[in-house]
Motif scaffolding. Sequence first.
Motif, PDB file in Angstrom:
ATOM      1  N   CYS A 157       0.836  -1.216   0.000  1.00 14.32           N
ATOM      2  CA  CYS A 157       0.000   0.000   0.000  1.00 14.32           C
ATOM      3  C   CYS A 157       0.863   1.256   0.000  1.00 14.32           C
ATOM      4  CB  CYS A 157      -0.924   0.013   1.228  1.00 14.32           C
ATOM      5  SG  CYS A 157      -2.336  -1.073   1.087  1.00 14.32           S
ATOM      6  N   TRP A 207      -3.871   2.014   9.468  1.00 12.26           N
ATOM      7  CA  TRP A 207      -3.618   1.802   8.035  1.00 12.26           C
ATOM      8  C   TRP A 207      -4.141   2.983   7.224  1.00 12.26           C
ATOM      9  CZ3 TRP A 207      -7.680  -0.692   4.697  1.00 12.26           C
ATOM     10  CH2 TRP A 207      -7.242  -0.877   3.384  1.00 12.26           C
ATOM     11  N   LEU A 208      -5.358   3.421   7.503  1.00  8.43           N
ATOM     12  CA  LEU A 208      -5.918   4.561   6.769  1.00  8.43           C
ATOM     13  C   LEU A 208      -5.146   5.848   7.053  1.00  8.43           C
ATOM     14  CD1 LEU A 208      -9.729   3.764   7.083  1.00  8.43           C
ATOM     15  CD2 LEU A 208      -8.216   3.396   5.107  1.00  8.43           C
ATOM     16  N   MET A 233      -4.918  -1.854  -1.819  1.00 10.45           N
ATOM     17  CA  MET A 233      -5.964  -1.491  -0.865  1.00 10.45           C
ATOM     18  C   MET A 233      -6.932  -2.658  -0.651  1.00 10.45           C
ATOM     19  SD  MET A 233      -5.174   1.545   0.136  1.00 10.45           S
ATOM     20  CE  MET A 233      -6.646   2.187   0.899  1.00 10.45           C
ATOM     21  N   ILE A 265      -2.081   5.678   4.867  1.00 10.93           N
ATOM     22  CA  ILE A 265      -2.393   5.992   3.468  1.00 10.93           C
ATOM     23  C   ILE A 265      -2.559   7.503   3.287  1.00 10.93           C
ATOM     24  CG2 ILE A 265      -4.089   5.659   1.613  1.00 10.93           C
ATOM     25  CD1 ILE A 265      -2.276   3.193   2.355  1.00 10.93           C
TER      26      ILE A 265
END
Length: 142
Positions: free
Chosen positions: A52, A112-113, A88, A116
């Motif tokens: 990612c 994780w978000l 993703m 990103i």
Amino acid sequence: MNTPRAPRDTKAWQLQVWISFGIAVLLCGTGLAYLPVSPIERAFMVMAYVFCLCAVFVLAKHVRDRHAGMPETPGWSFVVWGSFAAAMGLTGWGLWELEISPPYAAFMLVSWLFLISSTFTLAKTLRDAYEDRRVRPHHPSE
């Protein structure tokens, strides 16, 4: 005649971007290190998070290049967007399938978000700084 220049990112903004990215990496790394799963599942999740991270940097560059009018082939666009979607999707699927407690899963999802989001911001900030150095060389008085 003076040509108006786009405002540069302040040092405070750049510091905040790096701190946010560092915190996101730290949170993800901590979550992955203590992930209560088998070693192979942990390895899958580490690879997914790294996938990612790389896919975001490539996508950010691709979008910026397209905006700047740089030529791209349709095949390259497919690879870039496909890699981002795969990264993703596989990471989300991996998180969904892990047999971990809901609070731990929520922590992993949110970190994780955050990773990103902060990676997109870091990529933009790095590109802005690069373009600024190309257009306006650094002067010792600044």
